[in-house]
Scaffold this motif. Structure first.
Motif, PDB file in Angstrom:
ATOM      1  N   GLU A 214       0.833  -1.197   0.000  1.00 46.37           N
ATOM      2  CA  GLU A 214       0.000   0.000   0.000  1.00 46.37           C
ATOM      3  C   GLU A 214       0.872   1.254   0.000  1.00 46.37           C
ATOM      4  O   GLU A 214       0.606   2.230  -0.686  1.00 46.37           O
ATOM      5  N   GLN A 215       1.961   1.183   0.776  1.00 48.30           N
ATOM      6  CA  GLN A 215       2.882   2.316   0.835  1.00 48.30           C
ATOM      7  C   GLN A 215       3.526   2.561  -0.542  1.00 48.30           C
ATOM      8  O   GLN A 215       3.739   3.696  -0.935  1.00 48.30           O
ATOM      9  N   LEU A 216       3.804   1.479  -1.255  1.00 45.65           N
ATOM     10  CA  LEU A 216       4.397   1.633  -2.585  1.00 45.65           C
ATOM     11  C   LEU A 216       3.361   2.151  -3.572  1.00 45.65           C
ATOM     12  O   LEU A 216       3.676   2.937  -4.463  1.00 45.65           O
ATOM     13  N   ILE A 217       2.114   1.706  -3.393  1.00 42.12           N
ATOM     14  CA  ILE A 217       1.064   2.131  -4.314  1.00 42.12           C
ATOM     15  C   ILE A 217       0.807   3.633  -4.188  1.00 42.12           C
ATOM     16  O   ILE A 217       0.542   4.301  -5.180  1.00 42.12           O
ATOM     17  N   VAL A 218       0.941   4.188  -2.978  1.00 46.14           N
ATOM     18  CA  VAL A 218       0.730   5.638  -2.843  1.00 46.14           C
ATOM     19  C   VAL A 218       1.958   6.431  -3.258  1.00 46.14           C
ATOM     20  O   VAL A 218       1.900   7.653  -3.315  1.00 46.14           O
ATOM     21  N   SER A 219       3.055   5.740  -3.544  1.00 42.80           N
ATOM     22  CA  SER A 219       4.238   6.464  -3.987  1.00 42.80           C
ATOM     23  C   SER A 219       4.159   6.650  -5.508  1.00 42.80           C
ATOM     24  O   SER A 219       3.374   5.994  -6.177  1.00 42.80           O
ATOM     25  N   PRO A 220       4.976   7.570  -6.036  1.00 36.50           N
ATOM     26  CA  PRO A 220       4.877   7.804  -7.482  1.00 36.50           C
ATOM     27  C   PRO A 220       5.525   6.713  -8.337  1.00 36.50           C
ATOM     28  O   PRO A 220       5.617   6.863  -9.534  1.00 36.50           O
ATOM     29  N   ILE A 221       5.952   5.602  -7.761  1.00 34.48           N
ATOM     30  CA  ILE A 221       6.605   4.548  -8.544  1.00 34.48           C
ATOM     31  C   ILE A 221       5.615   3.964  -9.559  1.00 34.48           C
ATOM     32  O   ILE A 221       4.432   3.844  -9.280  1.00 34.48           O
ATOM     33  N   ARG A 222       6.135   3.649 -10.771  1.00 34.40           N
ATOM     34  CA  ARG A 222       5.254   3.095 -11.809  1.00 34.40           C
ATOM     35  C   ARG A 222       5.203   1.575 -11.679  1.00 34.40           C
ATOM     36  O   ARG A 222       6.145   0.960 -11.198  1.00 34.40           O
ATOM     37  N   SER A 223       4.097   0.984 -12.179  1.00 35.58           N
ATOM     38  CA  SER A 223       3.943  -0.478 -12.116  1.00 35.58           C
ATOM     39  C   SER A 223       5.141  -1.168 -12.747  1.00 35.58           C
ATOM     40  O   SER A 223       5.663  -2.142 -12.221  1.00 35.58           O
ATOM     41  N   GLY A 224       5.548  -0.659 -13.891  1.00 30.90           N
ATOM     42  CA  GLY A 224       6.677  -1.263 -14.610  1.00 30.90           C
ATOM     43  C   GLY A 224       7.951  -1.210 -13.792  1.00 30.90           C
ATOM     44  O   GLY A 224       8.690  -2.190 -13.708  1.00 30.90           O
ATOM     45  N   GLU A 225       8.212  -0.062 -13.174  1.00 28.34           N
ATOM     46  CA  GLU A 225       9.429   0.095 -12.358  1.00 28.34           C
ATOM     47  C   GLU A 225       9.404  -0.887 -11.195  1.00 28.34           C
ATOM     48  O   GLU A 225      10.403  -1.513 -10.863  1.00 28.34           O
ATOM     49  N   LEU A 226       8.219  -1.013 -10.602  1.00 22.00           N
ATOM     50  CA  LEU A 226       8.078  -1.917  -9.455  1.00 22.00           C
ATOM     51  C   LEU A 226       8.307  -3.360  -9.893  1.00 22.00           C
ATOM     52  O   LEU A 226       9.078  -4.100  -9.271  1.00 22.00           O
ATOM     53  N   THR A 227       7.659  -3.748 -10.996  1.00 26.15           N
ATOM     54  CA  THR A 227       7.758  -5.134 -11.461  1.00 26.15           C
ATOM     55  C   THR A 227       9.185  -5.478 -11.868  1.00 26.15           C
ATOM     56  O   THR A 227       9.744  -6.480 -11.431  1.00 26.15           O
ATOM     57  N   VAL A 228       9.765  -4.659 -12.718  1.00 25.83           N
ATOM     58  CA  VAL A 228      11.108  -4.966 -13.214  1.00 25.83           C
ATOM     59  C   VAL A 228      12.116  -4.903 -12.072  1.00 25.83           C
ATOM     60  O   VAL A 228      12.989  -5.765 -11.944  1.00 25.83           O
ATOM     61  N   GLY A 229      11.954  -3.915 -11.199  1.00 16.95           N
ATOM     62  CA  GLY A 229      12.845  -3.797 -10.053  1.00 16.95           C
ATOM     63  C   GLY A 229      12.786  -5.027  -9.159  1.00 16.95           C
ATOM     64  O   GLY A 229      13.798  -5.482  -8.639  1.00 16.95           O
ATOM     65  N   LYS A 230      11.573  -5.566  -9.041  1.00 14.72           N
ATOM     66  CA  LYS A 230      11.396  -6.759  -8.210  1.00 14.72           C
ATOM     67  C   LYS A 230      12.099  -7.966  -8.800  1.00 14.72           C
ATOM     68  O   LYS A 230      12.611  -8.805  -8.071  1.00 14.72           O
ATOM     69  N   ILE A 231      12.071  -8.118 -10.124  1.00 16.91           N
ATOM     70  CA  ILE A 231      12.597  -9.352 -10.710  1.00 16.91           C
ATOM     71  C   ILE A 231      14.080  -9.268 -11.062  1.00 16.91           C
ATOM     72  O   ILE A 231      14.730 -10.300 -11.173  1.00 16.91           O
ATOM     73  N   LEU A 232      14.618  -8.054 -11.194  1.00 14.60           N
ATOM     74  CA  LEU A 232      16.039  -7.929 -11.582  1.00 14.60           C
ATOM     75  C   LEU A 232      16.979  -8.766 -10.704  1.00 14.60           C
ATOM     76  O   LEU A 232      17.797  -9.516 -11.238  1.00 14.60           O
TER      77      LEU A 232
END
Lengths: 376, 312
Positions: A214-232
């Motif tokens: 939820e904290q990440l969702i309220v941040s300006p991070i984009r879905s793509g950034e979150l997803t790719v960042g998670k899997i890198l």
């Protein structure tokens, strides 16, 4: 007694409310049963076979027809050189090749010994035995028929060889039929599937469970950034595991790496991406880490049983083979075994890569449709 | 400069359930604005819509000049958000948590290097910067969460029940800090159901069953309810409660140890009423009228809604 029953009663209610667990309780035995009982079969039938006929005689065509009639061989094409046999075997278009020498028919006609050659792909030792045995007995049976015919024609014993048609088996790739050579490269695929799918599936569920999502969702991070960042980081983990297995496999089990190592590392990214996409897909479904784990485990079963890792893919009935084509591991096993054991080239593996890329793309589309930076 | 938060007719339903219904209010710059209401009243739903993570079913809201439904990402860049769960990575250290959130909010390495030590110092966390966040006590976690939520210096800060599960001393320190932030020009919107916290807000909005019942400063809200409260000592508290409760002008009777707290509606004198009802036995041994607080106003409002609901 009462206290114990209370615990049992509460446990039943909780299990019933958790639909996924309930589904797994019923689903796992049924699917296991179906997979083991129906799909798993080590008697290989319909082995894809190519024919290198340098004779084109009535006798050579007859032998090929009889091979097909056994149901064990499925002639998928004709080739014109040993080179082409190699390509067919490396790209896995065929697992067996029948080589008919020039003047085969004429030699047999004359009652002289003639030799056929059966080239078998040894990278799957389970296929080799059934593939050669059947052809050997066919050759022996045909020899007897020819000998009897000849006896009847001449009416007297002849000084012909007892076996007119000899069949010489030749095992290419893994000629010693060592199981480790077959298993170790496959294990890379299985372990990558297991860890990468589970890690990524749990990674998002963990954030959801701890409230950090939820904290990440309220941040300006984009879905793509979150997803790719998670899997890198997990891509790096995947490569590390692969290196580990190959190094230990080659040092301890003496598994040769015939093909190009850079090519293997390059092409493995397709499979790593596909596995991570599967994990992300699960993470959009799972609400808790436990569910993510259950889904990953559930996914692992058909991968081990249907991909060709343990049991010959060729021996499976058609529905099981269709199902297995949507598993990334099925295609990756052909890539890694192709490169490690047979020295396959990029072109020979292209159809598997198209499959892997396609599966990844579909999953990524589904994942990004499901993962919205919104609640409710 | 216009108001940082403008809400007009905001509504949200989940299926047939109406969580927020036609809510309108404005929040001024540098104000601490409280959303007050019982659990499930729609406070958090309202807050989530204002943060751009939940689409309104109807109405609109503008946050720091951006429409929450149309430009949620612009909204997100300009707000800080902290929930009661604190949303820290419990397996990261204090400094690693800060570094992570600074990165997520797009702070450059140089800005981070300057700001993080300063923020740690300001929050008194410098000595604990290598401590794993999961091992911090509730109060320290709360401080860290607040620093994480404000590391990008947002003009608007949302706090969703920020002091749940935190000890009273830490809560006081927290509110002192919130007031410092507000006087520096940051607008703060906070949801709570703690009445003592509500009284620390500049203005309050009462939300009940998804609707906005009242809005104003704590004093205005209390005054509008037109209630009077007395503390009464009596010989039999339980009996006194039973006797007083049925009276229509009595809003609430609450026992506190050996005393009773009696709230009356329509400015009826609570002491006179108690003397009349309780008579000789259990009687009124001692009585003292006190100033009603936000809790009294809140209870009166909920009761009056319940009566209106029962009557319709």
């Amino acid at each position: 007694m009462n206290r114990m029953l209370s615990i049992a009663w509460k446990e039943m209610i909780q299990a019933r409310r958790d639909r996924l667990t309930m589904g797994m309780m019923v689903g796992i035995p049924i699917i296991q049963l179906l997979l083991f009982g129906y799909a798993i079969n080590t008697d290989v039938r319909n082995i894809a076979t190519v024919v290198y006929d340098q004779d084109h005689s009535e006798e050579s065509r007859g032998f090929v027809r009889r091979m097909e009639a056994t149901g064990f061989y499925d002639v998928v094409g004709h080739v014109k050189s040993y080179e082409e046999i190699g390509i067919a075997l490396r790209s896995r278009d065929a697992m067996v090749a029948l080589v008919v020498p020039p003047r085969f028919g004429a030699e047999v006609e004359a009652g002289r010994a003639a030799q056929l050659q059966l080239v078998v792909d040894g990278s799957d030792p389970q296929v080799v035995a059934s593939a050669t045995d059947t052809a050997m007995s066919l050759a022996a049976a045909r020899s007897s028929v020819l000998t009897i015919e000849r006896l009847q024609r001449l009416g007297q014993p002849v000084s012909a060889p007892t076996q007119v048609i000899a069949l010489e088996p030749a095992t290419w790739y893994n000629p010693d039929l060592r199981t480790a050579v077959f298993i170790v490269p496959g294990l890379v695929g299985v372990i990558l599937t297991m860890t990468l799918v589970m890690f990524t599936a749990m990674a998002i569920a963990r954030e959801r469970e701890r409230g950090t999502l939820e904290q990440l969702i309220v941040s300006p991070i984009r879905s793509g950034e979150l997803t790719v960042g998670k899997i890198l980081p997990y891509i790096a983990v995947g490569y590390l595991q692969m290196t580990l297995i190959l190094v230990v496999g080659s040092l301890v089990f003496d598994v040769p790496i015939v093909g190009s190592i850079p090519l293997l590392y390059l092409l493995s990214v397709f499979f790593i991406a596909a596995s991570l996409a599967v994990g992300l897909f699960f993470s959009t479904l799972a609400k808790t880490q436990q569910q993510a784990m259950q889904m990953s485990f559930f996914f692992l079963l058909p991968n081990i049983l249907l991909s060709g890792f343990m049991f010959p893919w060729e021996a499976m009935p058609a529905p099981a083979r269709w199902l297995s084509t949507i598993l990334p591991l099925t295609h990756y096993l052909r890539v890694i075994r192709g490169i490690v054991l047979k020295g396959a080239s990029l072109a020979e593996l292209s159809s598997e890569l198209v499959w892997l890329a396609g599966l990844t793309l579909v999953l990524i589309i589904v994942v990004s449709m499901r993962f919205q930076k919104k609640l409710g | 400069m216009s108001d940082p938060v403008v809400v007009e007719g905001l509504s949200r339903s989940f299926g047939t359930l109406v969580a927020v219904s036609d809510v309108s209010f404005r929040v001024h710059r540098g104000e601490i604005f409280g959303l007050l209401g019982p659990n499930g009243a729609g406070k958090s739903t309202t807050l989530r819509m204002l943060c751009g993570i939940l689409d309104p079913s109807a109405g609109r809201a503008t946050v720091v000049g951006f429409d929450v439904a149309k430009e949620p990402e612009r909204v997100k860049q300009n707000i800080g958000y902290m929930t009661q769960r604190f949303s820290l990575y419990e397996d990261l250290s204090v400094e690693e948590n800060l570094n992570f959130y600074a990165g997520v909010y797009g702070l450059r390495r140089r800005e981070r290097r300057a700001r993080i030590p300063a923020e740690l110092e300001r929050a008194g966390l410098t000595d604990r910067r290598d401590q794993i966040a999961g091992t911090l006590s509730g109060g320290w976690k709360q401080r860290l969460a607040l620093v994480c939520a404000t590391i990008h210096e947002p003009p608007l800060l949302f706090l969703d029940e920020p002091t749940a599960g935190v000890d009273p001393v830490s809560r006081r320190e927290f509110w002192a800090h919130i007031h410092r932030i507000a006087s520096a020009g940051t607008t703060v919107i906070v949801t709570t159901h703690y009445m003592d916290e509500a009284e620390r807000c500049h203005r309050l909005a009462f939300i009940f069953r998804g609707s906005l019942l009242d809005i104003g400063t704590p004093t205005e809200i209390i005054k509008r309810r037109n209630i009077r409260v007395a503390v009464i000592t009596t010989s039999n508290v339980g009996r006194a409660v039973d006797l007083l409760t049925p009276y229509p002008s009595v809003d609430e009777v609450a026992p506190f140890g050996d005393r009773l707290r009696v709230a009356t509606l329509d400015a009826v004198d609570p002491i006179a009423l108690a003397r009349e009802v309780l008579g000789q036995s259990p009687g009124v041994l001692d009585a003292r009228e006190i100033v009603p607080n936000v809790e009294d106003a809140f209870v009166a409002m909920v009761h009056s809604e319940a009566r209106a609901g029962a009557g319709s």
